[in-house]
Design an enzyme around this catalytic site. Structure first.
Site, PDB file in Angstrom:
ATOM      1  CG  ASP A  82      -8.108   2.872   1.027  1.00 48.63           C
ATOM      2  OD1 ASP A  82      -6.979   2.353   0.994  1.00 48.63           O
ATOM      3  OD2 ASP A  82      -8.989   2.518   1.826  1.00 48.63           O
ATOM      4  CB  CYS A 140      -0.980  -0.004   1.163  1.00 44.04           C
ATOM      5  SG  CYS A 140      -0.225   0.016   2.799  1.00 44.04           S
ATOM      6  CG  HIS A 169      -5.584  -0.531   1.967  1.00 42.64           C
ATOM      7  ND1 HIS A 169      -5.327   0.797   2.211  1.00 42.64           N
ATOM      8  CD2 HIS A 169      -4.581  -1.225   2.555  1.00 42.64           C
ATOM      9  CE1 HIS A 169      -4.218   0.904   2.925  1.00 42.64           C
ATOM     10  NE2 HIS A 169      -3.743  -0.309   3.142  1.00 42.64           N
TER      11      HIS A 169
END
Length: 488
Positions: A371, A131, A373
């Site tokens: 994000d 990430c 993820h």
């Protein structure tokens, strides 16, 4: 179709901080560890068991991080929202549409699966460990958009925002937050992509209000450049800024595929990647040393090519910082806000502990972020007509400043020498807003004492650069989940 739209899956904002880095036991079970028993060295192709493990890991990741449950993000109609140096007040459809186009035009880079395996391992996904690499990619991508695309460029096929509310929020009371809900703007701004006719998606993307995308964004050559920038971050070994290349650069710092990468380590990896790229001869990346930006080093770095008649090199400035001890020092919040208000700021690589996010703005006391993820299938960017849909997010998300991990890297971009001088002045003024005795970082005249120009770009790319915590009040604190004091 290789790309996956995020319109049908949403990220849960609530809850405690998650740890993106798997435990040693789970890493061994998933074949994602950095220990010798977690990575099977060799060049053999991953077997069927590895593929099944990767698919399971991807599915579990999307459940763990809330991508399978819908939730709405609420925006205050009476408070300005800052996005990459621009302010939006959601009191009209034009303002909402302007924000939509600006947000969706940002390049969104997430976990991918089923890409060519990383050299020296059996990994074909970065799910669960990459990430921070993805957040670093997004920061670099934003800098490249500012460097290469027309001013105020917007993607011609910006999709509608999904699952957002615009409300008039009352002041928070000590007991509970309250909001007076008002009808949302036209459903065209919030309708899920999945409910639209797929065949009409392109034409809908070209409808414009008076505050719509610049006409230049529809020009074929501009969109071809946009596609080219995205392809540089593709998940294959030849992509100059892809995961494969970054992992190779990480090996020079003792990192391997499956390891945790911190924000300052990633900053130096991005510097090396740009310096070694044949695509960007007129762009340099500078990484601050000890939370100090040496103007003399940047001037020499950017003026190297003037003798050749090619003029000033544009520069991306990356500043690894630490904004507290175990948690964010609230005294620095106002300073971070003022930095995000600057047009020269291209975002912040940060997040929650062991859970990297890419911060691009804020509203009131909440950060706006992209994000990484969300695990998606790999897209073959070597095909000229590859889909761009999975590289742009239409689901904006926010989190409270108080949950921000203090270890982060701030990015800036200056195209010309005059822009750099203006950047120094504007950022210095923003830094002075801190209530702390010591600023987040400083600009000084002259050059750094511990490294030459070769340590920043060009020449010897592997010159040493020590990364130290610059928050004097936290030098003796436990450093927690950071990568400070790392010798690159």
């Amino acid at each position: 179709m290789n790309s996956v739209s995020p319109s049908g899956v949403q990220y849960i904002v609530g809850g405690g901080a998650h740890e993106d880095k798997p435990s040693a036991q789970s890493r061994r079970h998933n074949g994602l560890g950095s220990a010798p028993d977690g990575l099977r060295e060799g060049s053999g192709e991953p077997d069927e068991v590895d593929r099944l493990k990767a698919k399971f890991m991807s599915a579990w990741n999307n459940v763990k991080y809330g991508w399978t449950v819908k939730t709405k993000t609420t925006f205050n109609k009476t408070s300005p929202l800052i996005l990459l140096g621009r302010s939006y007040l959601f009191n009209s459809e034009d303002e909402v549409d302007g924000f939509r186009q600006a947000f969706v035009s940002c390049v969104w880079l997430t976990y991918r699966r089923e890409f060519p395996q990383l050299e020296g391992s059996s990994l074909t996904t970065d799910c669960g460990w990459g990430c921070m690499l993805r957040s670093g990619q997004m920061l670099l991508a934003q800098g490249l958009l500012q460097h290469l695309m027309p001013p105020d460029w917007r993607w011609a096929d910006c999709h509608p925002l999904t699952d957002v509310d615009f409300e008039v929020l009352k002041p928070r009371s000590p007991s509970r937050p309250a909001a007076m809900s008002l009808p949302s703007f036209s459903s065209s701004w919030t309708s899920p992509i999945s409910q639209r006719d797929p065949s009409s998606g392109s034409s809908e993307g070209h409808r414009r209000t008076p505050g719509g995308c610049p006409a230049a964004s529809n020009e074929p050559q501009v969109e071809a450049l946009h596609r080219k920038v995205v392809s540089w971050f593709g998940d294959h070994p030849s992509a100059p800024f892809g995961v494969h290349q970054l992992v190779e650069l990480g090996k020079e710092s003792g990192k391997r595929a499956g390891d945790w990468y911190g924000p300052s380590v990633v900053a130096h990896m991005l510097r090396k990647a740009v310096a070694r790229s044949a695509e960007l001869h007129n762009l340099a990346v500078y990484v601050a040393q000890d939370c100090t930006v040496y103007k003399g080093d940047i001037m020499r770095l950017c003026e190297l090519s003037e003798s050749a008649g090619t003029g000033w090199k544009s520069v991306i400035i990356l500043v690894p910082v630490r904004l507290g001890g175990e948690s964010l020092n609230p005294s620095y919040i106002e300073c971070v806000k003022n930095i995000l208000k600057l047009k020269c700021c291209i975002g912040i690589i940060g997040g929650k502990p062991k859970h990297s996010l890419f911060f691009i703005g804020f509203q009131d006391e909440q950060l706006l972020y992209l994000d990484p993820h969300y695990c998606q299938p790999v897209v073959d960017v070597t095909q000229g007509s590859f889909s761009l849909e999975s590289f742009h997010c239409n689901s904006p998300r926010k989190m409270n400043f108080s949950r921000m991990d203090p270890s982060c890297t701030i990015g800036f971009y200056a195209q010309t020498k005059k822009d750099f001088e203006s950047l120094c002045s504007a950022v210095s003024e923003a830094l002075s807003s801190s209530k702390e005795k010591y600023p987040i970082f400083t600009f000084v005249e002259g050059r750094g004492q511990n490294y030459g120009l070769e340590g920043q770009s060009g020449g010897s790319l592997d010159g040493p650069a020590n990364i130290f915590s610059c928050n004097r009040m936290s030098r003796n604190s436990k450093r927690g989940s950071t990568d400070e004091f790392v010798l690159l």
